[in-house]
Design an enzyme around this catalytic site. Sequence first.
Site, PDB file in Angstrom:
ATOM      1  N   ASP A  25       0.812  -1.213   0.000  1.00  0.00           N
ATOM      2  CA  ASP A  25       0.000   0.000   0.000  1.00  0.00           C
ATOM      3  C   ASP A  25       0.845   1.262   0.000  1.00  0.00           C
ATOM      4  O   ASP A  25       0.454   2.282  -0.578  1.00  0.00           O
ATOM      5  CB  ASP A  25      -0.938   0.006   1.217  1.00  0.00           C
ATOM      6  N   SER A  29      -5.491   4.991   5.298  1.00  0.00           N
ATOM      7  CA  SER A  29      -4.453   4.078   5.737  1.00  0.00           C
ATOM      8  C   SER A  29      -4.499   3.975   7.257  1.00  0.00           C
ATOM      9  O   SER A  29      -4.904   4.918   7.949  1.00  0.00           O
ATOM     10  CB  SER A  29      -3.085   4.603   5.292  1.00  0.00           C
ATOM     11  N   CYS A  63       4.806  -2.554   8.200  1.00  0.00           N
ATOM     12  CA  CYS A  63       5.219  -1.270   8.787  1.00  0.00           C
ATOM     13  C   CYS A  63       4.869  -1.193  10.268  1.00  0.00           C
ATOM     14  O   CYS A  63       3.835  -1.663  10.709  1.00  0.00           O
ATOM     15  CB  CYS A  63       4.612  -0.116   8.013  1.00  0.00           C
ATOM     16  N   CYS A 119       0.780  -8.431   4.662  1.00  0.00           N
ATOM     17  CA  CYS A 119       0.354  -7.040   4.521  1.00  0.00           C
ATOM     18  C   CYS A 119      -1.129  -6.912   4.199  1.00  0.00           C
ATOM     19  O   CYS A 119      -1.832  -7.881   4.040  1.00  0.00           O
ATOM     20  CB  CYS A 119       1.250  -6.313   3.536  1.00  0.00           C
ATOM     21  N   ASP A 120      -1.548  -5.681   4.027  1.00  0.00           N
ATOM     22  CA  ASP A 120      -2.912  -5.205   4.236  1.00  0.00           C
ATOM     23  C   ASP A 120      -4.057  -6.092   3.738  1.00  0.00           C
ATOM     24  O   ASP A 120      -4.858  -6.582   4.517  1.00  0.00           O
ATOM     25  CB  ASP A 120      -3.058  -3.815   3.624  1.00  0.00           C
ATOM     26  N   LYS A 121      -4.190  -6.293   2.423  1.00  0.00           N
ATOM     27  CA  LYS A 121      -5.346  -7.030   1.902  1.00  0.00           C
ATOM     28  C   LYS A 121      -5.089  -8.522   1.863  1.00  0.00           C
ATOM     29  O   LYS A 121      -5.999  -9.325   1.682  1.00  0.00           O
ATOM     30  CB  LYS A 121      -5.710  -6.542   0.490  1.00  0.00           C
TER      31      LYS A 121
END
Length: 557
Positions: free
Chosen positions: A78, A468, A191, A119-121
């Site tokens: 992202d 975010s 992160c 990570c995110d998705k």
Amino acid sequence: MRSDTVTKGKQQAPHRSLFNALGLTKEEMERPLVGIVSSYNEIVPGHMNLDKIVNAVKQGVAMAGGTPIVFPAIAVCDGIAMGHIGMKYSLVTRDLIADSTEAMALAHQFDALVMVPNCDKNVPGLLMAAARINVPTIFVSGGPMLAGHVKGEKRSLSSMFEAVGANAAGTMSDEDLCEFENKVCPTCGSCSGMYTANSMNCLTEVLGMGLGGNGTIPAVYSARIRLAKQAGMKVMELLEKNIRPRDIMTEKAMLNALTVDMALGCSTNSMLHLPAIAHEIGMDFEIDFANGISEKTPNLCHLAPAGPTYMEDLNEAGGVYAVMAELNKKNLLHTDCMTVTGKTVGENIEEAVNRNPEVIRPIENPYSRTGGLAVLKGNLAPDGSVVKRSAVVEEMLVHEGPARVFECEEDAIDAIKGGKIVAGDVVVIRYEGPKGGPGMREMLNPTSAIAGMGLGSSVALITDGRFSGASRGASIGHVSPEAAVGGPIALVEEGDMIKIDIPGLKLELAVSDEELAKRREKWEPREPKVTTGYLARYASMVTSGNRGAILEIPKSR
């Protein structure tokens, strides 16, 4: 065994010939086939270490008597996708990941699965797939990044984006900006703050789909490798006992996840992903649940960007289990839920200890009496909107100001960096929702620019897009219905007064119903921004943010 379909009997001789081509022995074909879904790639910092995690998982599976077989899942960074067309492709990958994993797992008849996301998705996409496929499954993530150190202070990616805003405002030199650039992201891993990736990895623990430490053990620690081996061994135990994802991800487990979300101060994106995961288990997850749970759940953690602590600090303080143990002092969790440990939630957290009351506040001394997220409703967001309340400064919890209206993220960023946004303004960015974007882009660039320009305590931002986990301030997203389908946010005009009342859970446009009706008569749908490829198909099927932006087949007329 499910894999008997492709490994046993004379009819399966052609299948076995192809397994022979893979180099599998007769002995390996006689063992359970365990699919390891590897999200490894060389473009996402949170995924560059997953080859080592996957190898450790393979060792664990083999030690426990299974045959590990790796296949891939995609992932988008992202941060790298932020602020340009690439962000349209972030949220949409969640469904690609779920669909492709379902296809691979069922096409090849795996007996069990180990999901290796970070990570995110990637995390919610694989949780959705796990619920769909419903074979014994365990998760082990790649782990969080260590915090960076700049001028003697811990820093993270959100600091980097805000440094760009400070540089644009003339309050940070080019030399200092360069120092941030070289130091804020010092290791591999997701992160280092409580952003979306770490939020979802922590909530995977809470849901019962990951072992203790899944969300917090840093990526570079050897303990992460040991955890991966344990996960590989544990999935064989789940297979033996036939414990499946839908036995674990129940409605009670989903409510546990939302409760811990409030205590941790997770990313607002969890309010997209939890409803989508719940949809896969047949649960009707209304985002309004958040307010009822928030009302009784104190916020115990202020990790970056809400505060000065990071994932490594949460890990040292006792991790997610320690947070859950604090909540359990007031009986806020369903402790009878089954987990991949083979034990219940209550058994898992029985010996958890809060080792640092500055990182995890005791429940008797929370940061706030209510949880980290809030769902706001009103004539501007009849179906709801989401704000990370724990990352909003006190003076912005209640705010009224004139609307500054922008039709896309880029125009808003230009205005903010150009000094055209002043204290008191309410920036409105629309046509960035799931359909309108398409893809519901994150607005980290504008929120960081607002903070970097010194306006974080005086300017609000409202959007039908999303934020975010690194965003902070009065950032209200997921406004539903979105502009692209004629939601009230499409009717806002420059200078309209907007009233924000986060404690009162209200988001109001100070315009009469009669005036709004007149504007609605004049409103016309816009031509789609994208008419070909995956984004066009996605836009035709996606639902609104308040429903988790899940995909549905359009109803025929």
